[in-house]
Each structure stands twice: as structure tokens, then as C-alpha cells.
Design a protein around this motif. Structure first.
Motif, PDB file in Angstrom:
ATOM      1  N   GLN B  32       8.859  -5.473 -29.495  1.00 33.10           N
ATOM      2  CA  GLN B  32       7.593  -5.953 -28.926  1.00 33.10           C
ATOM      3  C   GLN B  32       7.718  -6.013 -27.398  1.00 33.10           C
ATOM      4  OE1 GLN B  32       5.326  -9.048 -31.132  1.00 33.10           O
ATOM      5  NE2 GLN B  32       7.289  -9.447 -32.108  1.00 33.10           N
ATOM      6  N   PRO B  33       7.683  -4.838 -26.741  1.00 33.84           N
ATOM      7  CA  PRO B  33       7.971  -4.777 -25.304  1.00 33.84           C
ATOM      8  C   PRO B  33       7.001  -5.616 -24.457  1.00 33.84           C
ATOM      9  CG  PRO B  33       7.114  -2.680 -26.134  1.00 33.84           C
ATOM     10  CD  PRO B  33       7.420  -3.519 -27.320  1.00 33.84           C
ATOM     11  N   GLU B  34       5.843  -5.927 -25.012  1.00 34.95           N
ATOM     12  CA  GLU B  34       4.864  -6.697 -24.224  1.00 34.95           C
ATOM     13  C   GLU B  34       5.095  -8.211 -24.317  1.00 34.95           C
ATOM     14  OE1 GLU B  34       3.505  -6.951 -28.295  1.00 34.95           O
ATOM     15  OE2 GLU B  34       4.437  -5.364 -27.133  1.00 34.95           O
ATOM     16  N   LEU B  35       6.032  -8.623 -25.174  1.00 32.13           N
ATOM     17  CA  LEU B  35       6.234 -10.067 -25.390  1.00 32.13           C
ATOM     18  C   LEU B  35       7.631 -10.484 -24.933  1.00 32.13           C
ATOM     19  CD1 LEU B  35       5.144 -12.730 -26.565  1.00 32.13           C
ATOM     20  CD2 LEU B  35       6.074 -12.030 -28.778  1.00 32.13           C
ATOM     21  N   ARG B  36       7.664 -11.332 -23.894  1.00 31.58           N
ATOM     22  CA  ARG B  36       8.959 -11.830 -23.430  1.00 31.58           C
ATOM     23  C   ARG B  36       9.442 -12.939 -24.362  1.00 31.58           C
ATOM     24  NH1 ARG B  36       7.268 -13.078 -17.294  1.00 31.58           N
ATOM     25  NH2 ARG B  36       5.831 -14.347 -18.520  1.00 31.58           N
ATOM     26  N   LYS B  37      10.772 -13.013 -24.529  1.00 35.31           N
ATOM     27  CA  LYS B  37      11.336 -14.009 -25.441  1.00 35.31           C
ATOM     28  C   LYS B  37      10.985 -15.430 -25.007  1.00 35.31           C
ATOM     29  CE  LYS B  37      15.318 -11.847 -25.008  1.00 35.31           C
ATOM     30  NZ  LYS B  37      16.763 -11.573 -25.046  1.00 35.31           N
ATOM     31  N   MET B  38      10.967 -15.680 -23.682  1.00 32.38           N
ATOM     32  CA  MET B  38      10.667 -17.045 -23.212  1.00 32.38           C
ATOM     33  C   MET B  38       9.217 -17.430 -23.542  1.00 32.38           C
ATOM     34  SD  MET B  38      10.395 -16.658 -19.093  1.00 32.38           S
ATOM     35  CE  MET B  38       9.067 -15.733 -18.308  1.00 32.38           C
ATOM     36  N   ASP B  39       8.311 -16.445 -23.526  1.00 36.22           N
ATOM     37  CA  ASP B  39       6.922 -16.734 -23.897  1.00 36.22           C
ATOM     38  C   ASP B  39       6.816 -17.018 -25.390  1.00 36.22           C
ATOM     39  OD1 ASP B  39       5.812 -16.358 -21.304  1.00 36.22           O
ATOM     40  OD2 ASP B  39       5.972 -14.192 -21.589  1.00 36.22           O
ATOM     41  N   ALA B  40       7.553 -16.215 -26.169  1.00 33.82           N
ATOM     42  CA  ALA B  40       7.543 -16.422 -27.621  1.00 33.82           C
ATOM     43  C   ALA B  40       8.082 -17.810 -27.956  1.00 33.82           C
ATOM     44  CB  ALA B  40       8.388 -15.347 -28.305  1.00 33.82           C
ATOM     45  N   ALA B  41       9.145 -18.222 -27.259  1.00 33.42           N
ATOM     46  CA  ALA B  41       9.761 -19.525 -27.528  1.00 33.42           C
ATOM     47  C   ALA B  41       8.803 -20.660 -27.174  1.00 33.42           C
ATOM     48  CB  ALA B  41      11.061 -19.663 -26.745  1.00 33.42           C
ATOM     49  N   LYS B 128      -9.596 -26.140 -27.545  1.00 39.15           N
ATOM     50  CA  LYS B 128      -8.584 -26.831 -26.747  1.00 39.15           C
ATOM     51  C   LYS B 128      -7.182 -26.490 -27.266  1.00 39.15           C
ATOM     52  CE  LYS B 128     -11.201 -30.709 -24.979  1.00 39.15           C
ATOM     53  NZ  LYS B 128     -12.534 -30.185 -25.227  1.00 39.15           N
ATOM     54  N   PHE B 129      -6.296 -26.112 -26.349  1.00 38.92           N
ATOM     55  CA  PHE B 129      -4.910 -25.800 -26.707  1.00 38.92           C
ATOM     56  C   PHE B 129      -3.967 -26.720 -25.945  1.00 38.92           C
ATOM     57  CE2 PHE B 129      -6.794 -22.124 -28.493  1.00 38.92           C
ATOM     58  CZ  PHE B 129      -5.904 -21.649 -29.453  1.00 38.92           C
ATOM     59  N   PRO B 130      -3.192 -27.520 -26.652  1.00 39.63           N
ATOM     60  CA  PRO B 130      -2.244 -28.400 -25.977  1.00 39.63           C
ATOM     61  C   PRO B 130      -0.980 -27.643 -25.573  1.00 39.63           C
ATOM     62  CG  PRO B 130      -2.110 -28.725 -28.328  1.00 39.63           C
ATOM     63  CD  PRO B 130      -3.176 -27.689 -28.109  1.00 39.63           C
ATOM     64  N   VAL B 131      -0.461 -27.958 -24.401  1.00 35.70           N
ATOM     65  CA  VAL B 131       0.753 -27.293 -23.912  1.00 35.70           C
ATOM     66  C   VAL B 131       1.755 -28.371 -23.486  1.00 35.70           C
ATOM     67  CG1 VAL B 131       1.710 -25.826 -22.096  1.00 35.70           C
ATOM     68  CG2 VAL B 131      -0.490 -25.228 -23.147  1.00 35.70           C
ATOM     69  N   TRP B 132       2.975 -28.218 -23.969  1.00 36.13           N
ATOM     70  CA  TRP B 132       4.060 -29.110 -23.557  1.00 36.13           C
ATOM     71  C   TRP B 132       5.158 -28.338 -22.823  1.00 36.13           C
ATOM     72  CZ3 TRP B 132       1.548 -29.518 -28.240  1.00 36.13           C
ATOM     73  CH2 TRP B 132       0.976 -30.751 -28.548  1.00 36.13           C
ATOM     74  N   LEU B 133       5.373 -27.107 -23.264  1.00 30.72           N
ATOM     75  CA  LEU B 133       6.510 -26.353 -22.735  1.00 30.72           C
ATOM     76  C   LEU B 133       6.013 -25.086 -22.047  1.00 30.72           C
ATOM     77  CD1 LEU B 133       9.653 -26.419 -22.779  1.00 30.72           C
ATOM     78  CD2 LEU B 133       9.538 -24.910 -24.772  1.00 30.72           C
ATOM     79  N   GLN B 134       6.403 -24.906 -20.791  1.00 33.55           N
ATOM     80  CA  GLN B 134       6.063 -23.693 -20.046  1.00 33.55           C
ATOM     81  C   GLN B 134       7.248 -22.731 -20.118  1.00 33.55           C
ATOM     82  OE1 GLN B 134       3.223 -22.989 -18.769  1.00 33.55           O
ATOM     83  NE2 GLN B 134       2.159 -24.971 -18.650  1.00 33.55           N
ATOM     84  N   PRO B 135       6.975 -21.433 -20.202  1.00 31.12           N
ATOM     85  CA  PRO B 135       8.084 -20.475 -20.258  1.00 31.12           C
ATOM     86  C   PRO B 135       8.823 -20.395 -18.926  1.00 31.12           C
ATOM     87  CG  PRO B 135       5.962 -19.328 -20.183  1.00 31.12           C
ATOM     88  CD  PRO B 135       5.653 -20.796 -20.304  1.00 31.12           C
ATOM     89  N   THR B 136      10.118 -20.377 -19.015  1.00 28.97           N
ATOM     90  CA  THR B 136      10.946 -20.175 -17.818  1.00 28.97           C
ATOM     91  C   THR B 136      12.290 -19.622 -18.279  1.00 28.97           C
ATOM     92  OG1 THR B 136      11.963 -21.246 -15.907  1.00 28.97           O
ATOM     93  CG2 THR B 136      11.718 -22.594 -17.859  1.00 28.97           C
ATOM     94  N   ALA B 137      12.966 -18.894 -17.404  1.00 28.23           N
ATOM     95  CA  ALA B 137      14.246 -18.273 -17.790  1.00 28.23           C
ATOM     96  C   ALA B 137      15.069 -17.989 -16.547  1.00 28.23           C
ATOM     97  CB  ALA B 137      13.992 -16.973 -18.554  1.00 28.23           C
ATOM     98  N   SER B 138      16.308 -18.480 -16.559  1.00 28.62           N
ATOM     99  CA  SER B 138      17.204 -18.151 -15.447  1.00 28.62           C
ATOM    100  C   SER B 138      18.648 -18.483 -15.821  1.00 28.62           C
ATOM    101  CB  SER B 138      16.803 -18.946 -14.197  1.00 28.62           C
ATOM    102  OG  SER B 138      16.869 -20.324 -14.454  1.00 28.62           O
ATOM    103  N   TYR B 139      19.562 -17.733 -15.256  1.00 33.21           N
ATOM    104  CA  TYR B 139      21.008 -18.000 -15.315  1.00 33.21           C
ATOM    105  C   TYR B 139      21.586 -18.041 -16.734  1.00 33.21           C
ATOM    106  CZ  TYR B 139      20.019 -19.005 -10.425  1.00 33.21           C
ATOM    107  OH  TYR B 139      19.594 -18.921  -9.145  1.00 33.21           O
ATOM    108  N   GLY B 140      22.577 -18.921 -16.961  1.00 38.45           N
ATOM    109  CA  GLY B 140      23.430 -18.840 -18.157  1.00 38.45           C
ATOM    110  C   GLY B 140      22.913 -19.600 -19.371  1.00 38.45           C
TER     111      GLY B 140
END
Lengths: 271, 285
Positions: B32-41, B128-140
Motif C-alpha cells: 500500500q505505497p500510499e499509506l505510511r505505517k505511522m498514519d496506519a498506526a 465528528k472524528f475524535p483524535v488522540w494520536l498524531q502520526p510522527t516518526a523519527s530515529y530508533g
């Protein structure tokens, strides 16, 4: 013969407040049941599904509707049941504050509330013989028991503690989400006998009663021995011992007695 | 009987999410090249928290039948573990909020969605969509540090709630711990127990490999030849019998012995996977 209401006990799930009790029951018992073809006792029990929104309101609306707006159980069809539910559904829709719903309540309210319904009428036999007949309607796992000659003579609609699961048939306040409710409708009827104990209970207590009966006990004796003050303590003890599931719990018991035994007092549920 | 505790305010259930926010999560999900793992998570966590919140909603208010924590982990630029919590007012030592606090902590977004108009067509409406976690990705990927943090927090939670349904830990990661072997630490978590059974450790494995998705395997031979898949399988609990019964009833491909492990499941399957445990523990009829 006539009827003597004996017990109307309820208790919310441990950890919940009384105003969070989502079962509902109504008992309406005329002074003379069955006389001249008139005088019909109407008893209803409902268990609102906690996973749905405004379930307490729905359970109360259903039990009120059953005793206040007679549903013809003798000629019941899918259409007549849906027509009867129409105003109950409108009433529920009217009690939801749609413009003030928080985000977590929006989808649930749109889906509608869900509840069981057990409705029982006791009145004159259709053949005008002067005998008393009962007729019951059930959607879901709230149960009717009749104890006759000191044994469990009827268990309706479930007959075995193993039949209780987490997916009972339910009546939905939203007709679009009601599925094939008619498939879940159960009906039964029969003649009353003097000395019958008529017991209505929501699932947690009904499951306990069937398990006790299967083990050779006479659970109705335990229930009859409880007074209102002892009821709460007894239920809490059964919950601690894991003999009764921690859930809203409701019990109604009515005795069928010979007229000569009757010393009339107003029924508790009587208007 | 284990895994049978009722869920109530007195006896709440517990969900702890462990979210990998390492740099590799920036990559696309296999197939799924259009979907980043951090977004999926992030999307999966937000959707499952929405589902738990709604399950506890009575319409106007929410009953505190669950405690929820979100632990996120990455490293700083020199590789030191950075284990944080995502819910406001929480800390790695005390990561849990009650579900009503979780509800209050949501950032609610309006999104346009297409829904059936009831007459065979679609109509666009605002939901309405509730959001708690924003996608982010860096380092180890300091998975071991995250598991240690989770283990301590779960231990403390169990001391306070000894009779509760066992906590469910839900890890979303692409595997590849950069701070050691995580298997013994996962086993340590799985050995924690309430009177009602052992902690359940579930893993949603997101990979860039285009291997066939795998759901709920019961044997290590069923996992794909991904270098981390076998390890993740060993870190996953078997579903308890009541969960198996429920999942079978939902038509999911689960048998006795199936483990709470999915590999490259698509978003629908991932949310479904996360939903199984919550349903088994929160049938609040």
C-alpha cells in the motif's frame, strides 16, 4: 382465582447508581382479574442494553407501553407489533436531546437504543369459562417462570442457563436498525392454576434460577423468603460469590390464589 | 473461570497501547505505497479509542468501565530511548486515564463523509472524528525500554485492580527493536496476572514487505519470512477461549491456539483485530 402481587425487587449493577439502573418493570393488576371477561393484569419487564444510548429511557417506554396501551397478544402479527411500537419509538426519539449530543453519543443515538421485552397478560380465558389464562410475549432473555406444585413448570423463553449469552434478541428504538426482530419474538400461553407462582426476572437472576433448578434446588423458595431489606444484601452476596452476574437485576413475583384466600390490598403497581 | 470478570466501574478493564514512532514507521505499508505505517498506526489507535469511548457512552455521558494508556517510543538523535505517553496529564510511570478522561482529552475534527441517503444514493455529511494520536516518526526503536515501562505501569495497575479483567496490551510496530531482545520483556508482561488471568499482549505488525497479510496464526510456521515476524509471534498471547468464541461468532478466522498477532493487515483488519479484545472484555449488555 385471582392474583396477589408479592414481590417487586430491583438493584442496579454494582458500581452503578440507582439512576443508572437500565432494567424497567411495570405491574398493573386490577382488583378483580378475569371477571366478566374484563380485568386483565399486565406485567412487563425490560432490560436496556448498556452498550446502546438512552437504553434506560427505552426500557421504561417499552414497559409503560405494554401496560398502558394494550397490545393484542392473541392476534399478534409482525405488522401489529410494529404498529404498536410506532408511538414508543416516537416517544424515545422525542426524549433524545439531539442538538446537545456529545460526539461519542451521536452515532449511538442515531443507531437507536436496544432492550429486551417480556410482556405478560393474565385474564379471563377466551372461552368465558371463568378460568384464568396467561399469555406472554418475549424478545430476548428476560424470563417468565411458573412454579406449580412446587416444581418449575414453565421456563420461557429460555429453558437452560447455558442459553444465556451476550447476544439476546432485542427491540430497537430505530426501526432501520431493528433487523428481523420478528424472528426473535417468542410467544406462549396457558391456563393458570391456583397456587401458581408467576416469576419474571431479567437475565442475571433468570440464569441463576435455572442453574439452581438444574442442580436440584428450589430457588423460588429462596426468592420468596427475601424481604425488601434482605434483597440487596442477598444479591450483592451472590454477585461476590459469582453465582449471579453483576448486572442490573429485577424480580417480580405474583401468586395465583383462590378467591377465598384473597384479602385484598391495592396492588403496588396499580394506578 | 479466567477471562470472565465482569467489567464495571468497581472493576474496570484496561487497555495499554504501545506505539512505535521510530523513523522506519515513516515508510509505506507493504503493498500500500500510499499509506505510511505511522498514519496506519495513529488512525487505528484513534478509531479503536473512538469505539471504546462509544461503547461506554450512554448518550450524554460516559461510564468509566475502562482505563486507557498510550505509550509512544522513539529515540533522540544519539539513540537514547524516548518513551512518552500520548494522553494529557499522564506519564510513563502513570500512563492511564479513565475512559471519561480519555473522551474529554479528544481533539474533535469535523470530516466530510459520504453516507447512504436511504434511497440508493450517497449524501455528503459532516461527522465528528475524535483524535488522540498524531502520526510522527523519527530515529530508533527502543522497544525494550517501552516494554519495561509498560511492565511497571501494568504491575502497578494490577496491584490496584487485582480482580479486574486482565489488561490488554496492544503494540503497533514494524518490529526491529534497536535496544536488545524484546521477547523476554514481552514474556514478563504476559506473566503478569490478575485473579482473572494473565495480561494479554497483542501485536499489530506493520511491514514494508509485500508479503501476504497474516492474521491470528496459531503456529510460527504460518508467519511470513520477515526477519521480525517470528519474534513478534512469540511475543503475542494466545486468545483466551471466550475471545475465540466471540471472534468465531463474528466470522473471523480464529481457532483455539490463535495468537493476537496480525502482519500487514489492512486498516479494516487492523481495527477489527484491535476490536476483538475490547469486545470480549466489554460486552456490557
Amino acid at each position: 382465582m385471582t392474583l396477589r402481587p408479592r414481590t417487586e425487587f430491583w438493584l442496579p449493577k454494582a458500581g452503578n447508581d440507582p439512576e443508572e439502573y437500565e432494567d424497567a418493570f411495570r405491574v398493573v393488576c386490577p382488583q378483580r382479574v378475569g371477571e366478566s371477561g374484563s380485568g386483565v393484569a399486565r406485567i412487563a419487564v425490560s432490560d436496556g442494553a448498556s452498550e446502546s444510548a438512552f437504553a434506560r429511557e427505552w426500557a421504561n417506554i417499552l414497559t409503560d407501553a405494554f401496560v398502558d396501551r394494550p397490545l393484542d397478544l392473541y392476534g399478534l402479527t409482525e405488522d401489529s407489533l410494529n404498529v404498536w411500537l410506532l408511538s414508543a419509538r416516537e416517544q424515545w426519539h422525542g426524549c433524545v436531546p439531539w442538538d446537545r449530543l456529545p460526539w461519542h453519543g451521536e452515532a449511538k443515538a442515531r443507531a437507536g437504543a436496544f432492550a429486551t421485552l417480556l410482556g405478560l397478560t393474565i385474564g379471563a380465558a377466551p372461552d368465558r369459562s371463568g378460568r384464568l389464562y396467561w399469555k406472554a410475549l418475549a424478545v430476548g432473555d428476560s424470563c417468565l417462570f411458573i412454579v406449580r406444585d412446587d416444581r418449575l413448570w414453565l421456563s420461557f423463553p429460555l429453558e437452560d442457563a447455558a442459553q444465556f449469552d451476550n447476544t439476546p434478541a432485542l427491540v430497537c428504538s430505530n426501526p432501520d436498525n431493528a433487523g428481523d426482530m420478528w424472528k426473535g419474538v417468542r410467544q406462549d400461553s396457558g391456563e393458570c392454576a391456583a397456587g401458581d407462582l408467576v416469576i419474571l426476572a431479567t437475565d442475571a437472576l433468570a440464569c441463576w434460577l435455572l442453574a439452581q433448578n438444574a442442580a436440584g434446588e428450589k430457588p423460588w423458595e429462596t426468592l420468596l423468603a427475601l424481604d425488601a431489606a434482605e434483597w440487596d444484601v442477598w444479591i450483592e452476596e451472590q454477585r461476590r460469590e459469582r453465582l449471579i452476574r453483576n448486572d442490573d437485576t429485577t424480580l417480580v413475583i405474583i401468586e395465583v390464589v383462590q378467591d377465598s384466600e384473597v384479602k385484598r390490598e391495592p396492588c403496588p403497581g396499580q394506578a | 473461570m479466567p477471562y470472565a470478570a465482569d467489567i464495571s466501574r468497581n472493576n474496570p478493564g484496561c487497555f495499554l497501547f504501545l506505539i512505535d514512532q521510530s523513523g522506519s514507521m515513516y515508510g509505506a505499508l507493504g503493498g500500500q505505497p500510499e499509506l505510511r505505517k505511522m498514519d496506519a498506526a495513529a488512525d487505528a489507535v484513534n478509531r479503536i479509542l473512538d469505539a471504546i469511548s462509544q461503547r461506554c457512552s450512554q448518550g450524554m455521558d460516559v461510564r468509566d468501565y475502562f482505563h486507557v494508556g498510550i505509550i509512544t517510543y522513539t529515540t533522540d538523535s544519539v539513540g537514547s530511548p524516548d518513551v512518552q505517553t500520548a494522553l494529557p496529564g499522564t506519564s510513563p510511570k502513570e500512563p492511564f486515564l479513565t475512559i471519561s478522561q480519555v473522551v474529554d482529552a479528544a481533539t474533535v475534527e469535523d470530516r466530510q463523509v459520504k453516507e447512504s441517503d436511504g434511497a440508493g444514493g450517497l449524501v455528503e455529511i459532516t461527522r465528528k472524528f475524535p483524535v488522540w494520536l498524531q502520526p510522527t516518526a523519527s530515529y530508533g526503536t527502543p522497544m525494550c525500554a517501552a516494554l519495561s515501562t509498560a511492565s511497571e505501569a501494568l504491575h502497578d495497575w494490577i496491584v490496584d485492580h487485582p480482580s479486574s479483567y486482565p489488561p490488554m496490551v496492544i503494540s503497533v510496530t514494524d518490529g526491529g527493536a534497536t535496544d536488545g531482545n524484546p521477547v523476554p520483556l514481552a514474556k514478563e508482561i504476559m506473566a503478569l496476572e490478575t485473579n482473572d488471568g494473565n495480561v494479554l499482549n497483542y501485536n499489530a505488525h506493520l511491514s514494508e514487505m509485500s508479503a501476504m497479510p497474516v492474521q491470528y496464526p496459531s503456529d510460527e510456521s504460518e508467519v511470513p519470512p520477515d526477519e521480525y515476524a517470528a519474534q513478534m509471534f512469540r511475543m503475542s498471547s494466545e486468545f483466551p477461549n471466550p475471545v475465540v468464541d466471540l471472534a468465531v461468532g463474528m466470522g473471523l478466522p480464529i481457532t483455539k491456539g490463535s495468537r493476537g498477532y496480525v502482519y500487514n493487515a489492512d486498516m479494516v483488519a487492523l481495527v477489527q483485530f484491535l476490536d476483538i479484545g475490547t469486545r470480549a472484555a466489554s460486552d456490557l449488555h
